[in-house]
Every structure is written in structure tokens, then in C-alpha cells.
Write a protein that holds these residues in place. Sequence first.
Motif, PDB file in Angstrom:
ATOM      1  N   ASN A 158      28.929 -26.142   4.427  1.00  0.00           N
ATOM      2  CA  ASN A 158      29.141 -24.702   4.411  1.00  0.00           C
ATOM      3  C   ASN A 158      28.033 -23.962   3.677  1.00  0.00           C
ATOM      4  N   ILE A 159      27.882 -22.708   4.035  1.00  0.00           N
ATOM      5  CA  ILE A 159      27.050 -21.776   3.282  1.00  0.00           C
ATOM      6  C   ILE A 159      27.989 -20.892   2.481  1.00  0.00           C
ATOM      7  N   GLU A 160      27.813 -20.898   1.203  1.00  0.00           N
ATOM      8  CA  GLU A 160      28.715 -20.132   0.326  1.00  0.00           C
ATOM      9  C   GLU A 160      27.881 -19.170  -0.513  1.00  0.00           C
ATOM     10  N   LYS A 161      28.145 -17.882  -0.352  1.00  0.00           N
ATOM     11  CA  LYS A 161      27.415 -16.856  -1.089  1.00  0.00           C
ATOM     12  C   LYS A 161      28.396 -15.831  -1.636  1.00  0.00           C
ATOM     13  N   SER A 162      27.986 -15.165  -2.651  1.00  0.00           N
ATOM     14  CA  SER A 162      28.780 -14.088  -3.227  1.00  0.00           C
ATOM     15  C   SER A 162      27.858 -12.938  -3.570  1.00  0.00           C
ATOM     16  N   TRP A 163      27.719 -12.000  -2.615  1.00  0.00           N
ATOM     17  CA  TRP A 163      26.946 -10.789  -2.860  1.00  0.00           C
ATOM     18  C   TRP A 163      27.945  -9.662  -3.090  1.00  0.00           C
ATOM     19  N   THR A 164      27.836  -8.602  -2.320  1.00  0.00           N
ATOM     20  CA  THR A 164      28.862  -7.563  -2.413  1.00  0.00           C
ATOM     21  C   THR A 164      30.212  -8.124  -1.985  1.00  0.00           C
ATOM     22  N   LEU A 165      30.192  -8.975  -0.927  1.00  0.00           N
ATOM     23  CA  LEU A 165      31.390  -9.647  -0.451  1.00  0.00           C
ATOM     24  C   LEU A 165      31.130 -11.151  -0.420  1.00  0.00           C
ATOM     25  N   SER A 166      32.127 -11.934  -0.775  1.00  0.00           N
ATOM     26  CA  SER A 166      31.984 -13.389  -0.777  1.00  0.00           C
ATOM     27  C   SER A 166      32.239 -13.932   0.622  1.00  0.00           C
ATOM     28  N   PHE A 167      31.533 -14.996   0.983  1.00  0.00           N
ATOM     29  CA  PHE A 167      31.837 -15.694   2.227  1.00  0.00           C
ATOM     30  C   PHE A 167      31.566 -17.173   2.046  1.00  0.00           C
ATOM     31  N   ASP A 168      32.233 -17.969   2.871  1.00  0.00           N
ATOM     32  CA  ASP A 168      32.156 -19.428   2.792  1.00  0.00           C
ATOM     33  C   ASP A 168      32.328 -19.944   4.215  1.00  0.00           C
ATOM     34  N   ILE A 169      31.232 -20.228   4.928  1.00  0.00           N
ATOM     35  CA  ILE A 169      31.273 -20.512   6.356  1.00  0.00           C
ATOM     36  C   ILE A 169      30.546 -21.810   6.677  1.00  0.00           C
ATOM     37  N   HIS A 170      31.018 -22.479   7.720  1.00  0.00           N
ATOM     38  CA  HIS A 170      30.319 -23.663   8.225  1.00  0.00           C
ATOM     39  C   HIS A 170      29.059 -23.187   8.932  1.00  0.00           C
ATOM     40  N   GLN A 171      27.919 -23.663   8.479  1.00  0.00           N
ATOM     41  CA  GLN A 171      26.661 -23.075   8.942  1.00  0.00           C
ATOM     42  C   GLN A 171      26.422 -23.255  10.434  1.00  0.00           C
ATOM     43  N   VAL A 172      26.917 -24.330  11.042  1.00  0.00           N
ATOM     44  CA  VAL A 172      26.699 -24.538  12.473  1.00  0.00           C
ATOM     45  C   VAL A 172      27.801 -23.877  13.298  1.00  0.00           C
ATOM     46  N   VAL A 173      29.061 -24.185  12.979  1.00  0.00           N
ATOM     47  CA  VAL A 173      30.179 -23.697  13.794  1.00  0.00           C
ATOM     48  C   VAL A 173      30.255 -22.170  13.758  1.00  0.00           C
ATOM     49  N   PHE A 174      30.201 -21.602  12.571  1.00  0.00           N
ATOM     50  CA  PHE A 174      30.299 -20.148  12.466  1.00  0.00           C
ATOM     51  C   PHE A 174      29.102 -19.478  13.138  1.00  0.00           C
ATOM     52  N   THR A 175      27.909 -19.952  12.853  1.00  0.00           N
ATOM     53  CA  THR A 175      26.710 -19.283  13.356  1.00  0.00           C
ATOM     54  C   THR A 175      26.659 -19.280  14.874  1.00  0.00           C
ATOM     55  N   TRP A 176      26.838 -20.452  15.492  1.00  0.00           N
ATOM     56  CA  TRP A 176      26.757 -20.528  16.950  1.00  0.00           C
ATOM     57  C   TRP A 176      27.911 -19.772  17.600  1.00  0.00           C
ATOM     58  N   SER A 177      29.106 -19.889  17.050  1.00  0.00           N
ATOM     59  CA  SER A 177      30.259 -19.192  17.629  1.00  0.00           C
ATOM     60  C   SER A 177      30.079 -17.683  17.550  1.00  0.00           C
ATOM     61  N   ALA A 178      29.751 -17.194  16.362  1.00  0.00           N
ATOM     62  CA  ALA A 178      29.622 -15.749  16.166  1.00  0.00           C
ATOM     63  C   ALA A 178      28.510 -15.166  17.022  1.00  0.00           C
ATOM     64  N   LEU A 179      27.347 -15.824  17.062  1.00  0.00           N
ATOM     65  CA  LEU A 179      26.228 -15.299  17.843  1.00  0.00           C
ATOM     66  C   LEU A 179      26.544 -15.275  19.333  1.00  0.00           C
ATOM     67  N   ALA A 180      27.153 -16.343  19.844  1.00  0.00           N
ATOM     68  CA  ALA A 180      27.462 -16.407  21.275  1.00  0.00           C
ATOM     69  C   ALA A 180      28.502 -15.350  21.650  1.00  0.00           C
ATOM     70  N   ILE A 181      29.507 -15.185  20.826  1.00  0.00           N
ATOM     71  CA  ILE A 181      30.562 -14.212  21.135  1.00  0.00           C
ATOM     72  C   ILE A 181      30.032 -12.787  21.050  1.00  0.00           C
TER      73      ILE A 181
END
Length: 570
Positions: A56-79
Motif C-alpha cells: 500500500n501507499i500510505e500518506k497523510s497530507w490534508t486528508l489521509s489515504f491508504d491504498i493498494h498501489q496497483v489495484v487502486f491506481t489501475w482501477s481508478a484510472l480505468a474507471i
Amino acid sequence: MSDIRSGASGDDAARPETEADKAQTPAEDVPDIEPIPEPEGATEVIETDYEIGQDNIEKSWTLSFDIHQVVFTWSALAIMAFIVLTLALQDEVEPVFTGLRNWLTGNLDWFFLLSGNIFVIVCLVLIVSPLGRIRLGGPDATPDYGLVGWFSMLFAAGMGIGLMFFGVSEPLSHYSSAFGGVSLGEDGLRTDWAPLGGAEGNVEAATRLGMAATIFHWGLHPWAIYAVVALALALFSYNKGLPLTLRSAFYPIFGERVWGWPGHVIDILAVFATIFGLATSLGIGAQQASAGLDYLFGIGTSSSVLIFLIIFITAIAIASIVRGLDSGVKVLSEINMGLAAALLLFVILAGPTIDILSGFLANLGAYGQHLPALSMPFGREDANFAQGWTAFYWAWWISWSPFVGMFIARVSRGRTVREFLVAVLIVPTLLSVLWMTALGGTAISQVVNDGVTAVQDAALELKLFEMLAQLPLTAITSFIGIVLVLVFFITSSDSGSLVIDTIAAGGKINAPVVQRVFWAIVEGLVAIALLLGGGLIALQAMAVSTGLPFTLVLLAACYAIIRGLMNEPR
């Protein structure tokens, strides 16, 4: 790669956290992620070096997120690319969607029907086999939710919008086509939509055949599809100690490779199937809600009304997401089940009560009588029915299965496999029979006995309201019907966002809320794009196209479930 161990309540429980451990992990550094509960009692935990969230990629800027770098990225971009292209090319994509749906249902109907039969057989065999005694979460696990709350959540998530939309329209449609009988074109092929051989001119036979065909689409087969996904997820997460994500069920097949691209592909397919399956239901719900509001208040049913409804309901769903599972979707589901029960009881009492009560058993008998022929994958003469109705339905249920299955798994820990399958498979089927008998049977009675043609002539999304118009308290019951559609809309969006986020977060549950909000917004955007890019045809096309590859995933999951259960202590 596995061993039998005792969970947190056993003698070999994990060592308690020491003061040194606490010093190394201060509270402010611990992410707000709920761990998957340890198995309770002796279970076969799969030993793997993989840790949940390691990719996962886990960051905490203004909003926190914790996502699987492959599954989230490819799914979100394609959709997102799909949304942009569909909105930009609305006129061009409509014939593409139409052709896609017709080709898939016309050429692969046998595959969908055969797969559906396999899922039912697997579930029924597990219910009666000794494997049914195995408890999800370990032999000492206790249910997380009471029966009422548990059943309300799984049923509301499973088919709420569909039952409202098709509860009147489908039984009436099948009755009408069956009563009309068989018609042939110049090429000798059937042009009618009657199930099986129809029942030309026979009111009683057409009624029973129409109800049997309806129950076939809302009974054992769809709930078996849901049960396969839910059982696979619950078993490999709660008993085997793997992440709560679709790829975990394929560990017996791929081994450690499941954490690489084979698993990535499975989870990405699950995200696609869930998004487009949800979008189909949300689009249908928006159409029916707008039709009902127009029926009562004359607001119109234009595209702008549909878009406003989707945005408005998505906003309410986001508010429910922020409140969380127990105080959000659980409360809404229980409220909706209460309203649905009240509407059902009203129709039974105000409608043809004797016919409904006697029809329940008669329709069950007709379902059993016609089930072998309706489920036959090959040699069908009723091609329009098998392809246009059944093949689409099976693909729709399959595309919904990652969403409903994971949600059911989330709330079913502590149940035995037998208890789980009976509740998920048998009980909802009986309730679906009662619902279709009451609403659809009342509409058929109005046409046959009272000569009311308005309900038969109305558009699909208006048939419910036309049926209610022939009963007392029309304005009240129609308004309750609209509320039910909207709340089912909310719970589906809420639950679906939770499920998609779990998959896209690498199996973490209760990841940062902002991620669930993101997926709720995406669901709404996809529904809007499909409605503008082809309406109901586009919604159906995407449900079928995403359901096809996921059917292969579910067939493999059946093998994994049986293999996983056979290795469990019992």
C-alpha cells in the motif's frame, strides 16, 4: 504452507503487548485501521510472509489515504477514463453498448446458465455435508450481529432496488408473454418472449409459468452466486488469517503468487464488476424514483432530474458512510426492512389476500416444477427469454457478487457454514417468492379479474405505482415506495463503497473514510455516464460485460472453498 493453531482465545494465543511494544508504537502513529479478528479456536491458519498493506501507499497530507498501489491506481484510472469517454461521446457509445449486450447474451447465454447451476449445486451440497458444521471465524467464534440486524443488512444490500423495480413489472411481463403463447417469424424462429413453451390462452397456467420464471430469476441462483463469494471471503479471512479481499480465496490455487499480478488482476476485476453492477442498480433506482416522484408531484423525468437524484442520494450515502457501518448502513437497512415489510403487508391485506396466500404455495410448486427446464443451458427454444432475461440477470448478479458477497462476509463472522448458507440462500428465496407473489400477483389479478389495463400498459418504472393506484391510500403507499427505492439506493452505495475500498486498500477494513467517499462519488458518476450514454441498455451492457470474466473467477472460487473447508478441523 499452513498449520492448525488456536486463535486469540486458545492456549497458543499471541503474546500480549508489552510496555516495550507500546513504547515503540505510540498511539498517534497507529493508523486507524481495524485489524481482521484472529480465529477463535483451532483453525488451519495459512502461514505466509505477506502482511496486509505491505503493497500500500500510505500518506497523510490534508486528508489521509491508504491504498493498494496497483489495484487502486489501475482501477481508478480505468474507471475515470471510462466516465470521461462516455460523457464526451454520448451519441457514439449507445450503439456500442447495444451491440455489446446483444452479442454477450446471445452467444454466451449457455455459459451463464451453466455457471449458475454449478453455484447452486455447490451451496446445496455444502448445506447437507459435514463441512456445514465448520464455523466462520473458528469453532469458538460468536456472531457479531443478531439475526434481525444481520438479515436486514444482507437482504437490503442484496436485491433491494431490484425487487422494487421488477416486483410488479416482471411477473406481469412473463404472464403476458406466456398467455400470448409462441409466435414464429418467417425464418421459423420464435419471436415471442414467453418462457419455455408459453401457455397460450390459459390464464392459470400462464400465471404459474410467469411466476415460476420470475422466482427463477430471484431465487436460489442469484443468492447462490452471492453465497459463493461471501463464503470464500469469510473462510479465507476469518479462518485462514488472510486479507479480506478476493485474491485470498485463490491461495490454494496460486500460492504465494496470489500477492502478485494474478491477485492484482482478480481484485481489479472485482472492482470493475462491483462498480458497474452497482451503477446498473443505481441507474435503475434513479429511473424508478424519478418516475414515482413525477407520478405524485409532476417533477418530470428528464436527464437533469435523474442526475439531480443521483447526486442528491450519493450525498446522503456519503453522510451514511461518515457515520460508519453500525450507525449508518445498519440503521438504514433496518428502517428499510421495516418499511418494506409494512408495504408488503399492506398489499397482502388490501389486495387479493386469498389469492396471494394460496398463490405463495402454488408459485413455489410451479417454481419447483419448471426449475429444471428454466435452468437448462442447452437446446433452448425460448431464446429471447433465456438470452434477454436469464443471461442478463445471471451476469448482473455476478457483477454484484463482489459487493454483496464481501458485505455479507463482513457481517457474518461467527456463523456456521450451514447456518450461513441457509440464511443467505433459502430464507431470502422464500421472501422473494412472497414479495413477487404479493406485488406481481396483485398486478396480474388487476389485469385478469378487474380489467385494469393501466398497470399492463405503463412503462417498467411506473408499473409499481400504477398497481398501488388501484389500492387504497395510493398517495401514502406510493410515497413509501419512493422512500424504499431511495433508501435502498443509499444502502447500496454505502455498502458498495465500503467493499470497493476494502479491495482497493489491499484487504484493510475501515481504511480512511475519504477513500469510501471517493468510491461513492465514482459510483454516482458511472451511473450518470451510463444513463446519458444509452440509458437502461448501457446499464445492462456494462453489467453483462463485467460479469463475464468474473464468472470464471467464481467458478475457480468454488474449488478453493471446498479445498479450504476440507482442511479445516471439524
